[in-house]
Design a protein around this motif. Structure first.
Motif, PDB file in Angstrom:
ATOM      1  N   ASN A   1      20.096  58.880  87.042  1.00 23.71           N
ATOM      2  CA  ASN A   1      19.508  58.278  85.839  1.00 23.71           C
ATOM      3  C   ASN A   1      20.321  57.067  85.459  1.00 23.71           C
ATOM      4  OD1 ASN A   1      18.115  57.714  83.544  1.00 23.71           O
ATOM      5  ND2 ASN A   1      18.767  59.545  82.399  1.00 23.71           N
ATOM      6  N   PRO A   2      20.014  55.903  86.032  1.00 22.14           N
ATOM      7  CA  PRO A   2      20.809  54.721  85.744  1.00 22.14           C
ATOM      8  C   PRO A   2      20.701  54.285  84.304  1.00 22.14           C
ATOM      9  CG  PRO A   2      18.866  54.115  86.998  1.00 22.14           C
ATOM     10  CD  PRO A   2      18.901  55.597  86.962  1.00 22.14           C
TER      11      PRO A   2
ATOM     12  N   GLN B   1       3.869  49.316  90.744  1.00 17.96           N
ATOM     13  CA  GLN B   1       4.730  48.452  91.550  1.00 17.96           C
ATOM     14  C   GLN B   1       5.811  47.811  90.693  1.00 17.96           C
ATOM     15  OE1 GLN B   1       4.788  47.864  94.886  1.00 17.96           O
ATOM     16  NE2 GLN B   1       3.203  49.460  95.146  1.00 17.96           N
ATOM     17  N   GLU B   2       5.389  47.334  89.507  1.00 10.39           N
ATOM     18  CA  GLU B   2       6.357  46.696  88.616  1.00 10.39           C
ATOM     19  C   GLU B   2       7.401  47.699  88.143  1.00 10.39           C
ATOM     20  OE1 GLU B   2       8.136  43.632  86.568  1.00 10.39           O
ATOM     21  OE2 GLU B   2       6.486  43.562  88.023  1.00 10.39           O
ATOM     22  N   ARG B   3       6.940  48.906  87.851  1.00 10.97           N
ATOM     23  CA  ARG B   3       7.874  49.939  87.406  1.00 10.97           C
ATOM     24  C   ARG B   3       8.847  50.311  88.525  1.00 10.97           C
ATOM     25  NH1 ARG B   3       5.027  55.008  84.918  1.00 10.97           N
ATOM     26  NH2 ARG B   3       4.529  53.395  83.370  1.00 10.97           N
TER      27      ARG B   3
ATOM     28  N   LYS C   1      14.164  50.038  90.844  1.00  5.84           N
ATOM     29  CA  LYS C   1      15.060  49.690  91.954  1.00  5.84           C
ATOM     30  C   LYS C   1      16.141  48.713  91.494  1.00  5.84           C
ATOM     31  CE  LYS C   1      14.981  48.106  96.734  1.00  5.84           C
ATOM     32  NZ  LYS C   1      16.072  47.145  96.571  1.00  5.84           N
ATOM     33  N   GLU C   2      15.682  47.724  90.680  1.00  3.91           N
ATOM     34  CA  GLU C   2      16.654  46.756  90.178  1.00  3.91           C
ATOM     35  C   GLU C   2      17.699  47.447  89.301  1.00  3.91           C
ATOM     36  OE1 GLU C   2      14.319  43.853  88.193  1.00  3.91           O
ATOM     37  OE2 GLU C   2      13.674  42.815  90.038  1.00  3.91           O
ATOM     38  N   ASN C   3      17.212  48.357  88.437  1.00  2.00           N
ATOM     39  CA  ASN C   3      18.151  49.087  87.577  1.00  2.00           C
ATOM     40  C   ASN C   3      19.110  49.947  88.407  1.00  2.00           C
ATOM     41  OD1 ASN C   3      17.061  48.013  85.233  1.00  2.00           O
ATOM     42  ND2 ASN C   3      15.578  49.694  84.970  1.00  2.00           N
TER      43      ASN C   3
ATOM     44  N   TRP D   1      22.978  49.592  88.531  1.00  2.00           N
ATOM     45  CA  TRP D   1      23.802  50.767  88.171  1.00  2.00           C
ATOM     46  C   TRP D   1      24.794  51.092  89.303  1.00  2.00           C
ATOM     47  CZ3 TRP D   1      24.469  55.784  90.004  1.00  2.00           C
ATOM     48  CH2 TRP D   1      25.067  56.686  89.128  1.00  2.00           C
ATOM     49  N   ASN D   2      24.307  51.011  90.541  1.00  2.00           N
ATOM     50  CA  ASN D   2      25.183  51.275  91.687  1.00  2.00           C
ATOM     51  C   ASN D   2      26.328  50.256  91.745  1.00  2.00           C
ATOM     52  OD1 ASN D   2      23.694  53.506  92.506  1.00  2.00           O
ATOM     53  ND2 ASN D   2      22.371  52.305  93.876  1.00  2.00           N
ATOM     54  N   THR D   3      25.976  49.007  91.455  1.00  2.74           N
ATOM     55  CA  THR D   3      27.004  47.953  91.479  1.00  2.74           C
ATOM     56  C   THR D   3      28.065  48.213  90.414  1.00  2.74           C
ATOM     57  OG1 THR D   3      25.367  46.366  92.288  1.00  2.74           O
ATOM     58  CG2 THR D   3      27.382  45.472  91.297  1.00  2.74           C
ATOM     59  N   LEU D   4      27.597  48.533  89.192  1.00 10.30           N
ATOM     60  CA  LEU D   4      28.536  48.799  88.106  1.00 10.30           C
ATOM     61  C   LEU D   4      29.381  50.051  88.394  1.00 10.30           C
ATOM     62  CD1 LEU D   4      26.227  48.054  85.016  1.00 10.30           C
ATOM     63  CD2 LEU D   4      28.123  46.647  85.865  1.00 10.30           C
ATOM     64  N   LYS D   5      28.710  51.074  88.971  1.00  8.17           N
ATOM     65  CA  LYS D   5      29.451  52.307  89.284  1.00  8.17           C
ATOM     66  C   LYS D   5      30.511  52.055  90.359  1.00  8.17           C
ATOM     67  CE  LYS D   5      28.805  57.105  90.686  1.00  8.17           C
ATOM     68  NZ  LYS D   5      27.835  58.136  91.091  1.00  8.17           N
TER      69      LYS D   5
END
Length: 225
Positions: free
Chosen positions: A223-224, A179-181, A186-188, A192-196
């Protein structure tokens, strides 16, 4: 030497009585009479008297020899009797001594018999105590085996429970890690989507992109990292 006639008086008779018990003197007198008969000149009456006297002395000598022989035999028998008596007394003393020793041995035997009976009783008592102790030890050993069996079952049950608990904890831990992974992934991905998206906007506006921004746009979108 005086003649036999001179010895015929009262003094001669007294001496004759003494000579009955004197074998040596009678022997000498007999030998003297025999010599007188053979060497002296005697009348028939004197010769007859000497012959009669010789026979009398010979008879007395024979009787004395018989008496002496009997006395010797008596002394021998008496000596043998004394010896036998001494031996008998020794035997009686030995018998008495043996009787005393037998009595002492009997007392010692009675003591030994009593001691043996006491030892047998002590042995029976020890055997009884050993058997009782063995029975108690067997009972204690049975109880210890039962306790050990219960303890081993409890330990086995605790071990199974601990293993089940550890297995559940591991499964729960793996689930939490997953779950933590997934959360971090998801956070990464969102970051990554935001930065892209920001890099795409910058590219569409004609601004110059950095290497990292170009990597975000043209790199592996899955692969973020």
């Amino acid at each position: 030497m005086r003649s036999l006639d001179e010895k015929a008086g009262p003094a001669g008779l007294s001496k004759s009585r003494r000579e009955r018990f004197d074998l040596a003197n009678l022997t000498k007198a007999f030998e003297q009479i025999e010599r007188d008969i053979q060497t002296k000149k005697l009348s028939k009456d004197e010769e007859r008297k000497l012959v009669a006297k010789s026979k009398e002395i010979a008879t007395r000598l024979y009787a004395l020899k018989i008496i002496h022989k009997k006395e010797d035999r008596y002394r021998n028998i008496s000596s043998q009797y004394d010896s036998i008596k001494a031996k008998m007394n020794g035997i009686f003393d030995l018998k008495s001594e043996l009787g005393n020793k037998i009595g002492e041995l009997k007392k010692s035997l009675d003591v030994l018999l009593n001691l043996r009976e006491s030892l047998y009783e002590e042995r029976r008592k020890i055997i009884r105590e050993v058997r009782e102790a063995a029975a108690k030890l067997e009972m204690v050993e049975t109880q210890l085996n039962a306790i050990e069996f219960r303890r081993s079952r409890i330990q086995a049950s605790e071990y199974r429970q601990r293993k089940q608990k550890e297995s559940g904890e591991r499964r729960e831990s793996r689930y939490e890690v997953a779950q933590e992974r997934a959360k971090r992934s998801k956070e990464n991905q969102d970051r990554w989507n935001t930065l892209k998206e920001a890099a795409l906007k910058k590219m569409s506006s004609g601004e110059k992109l950095t290497f990292e921004e170009m990597k975000l746009i043209f790199g592996d979108s899955n692969n973020p990292d």
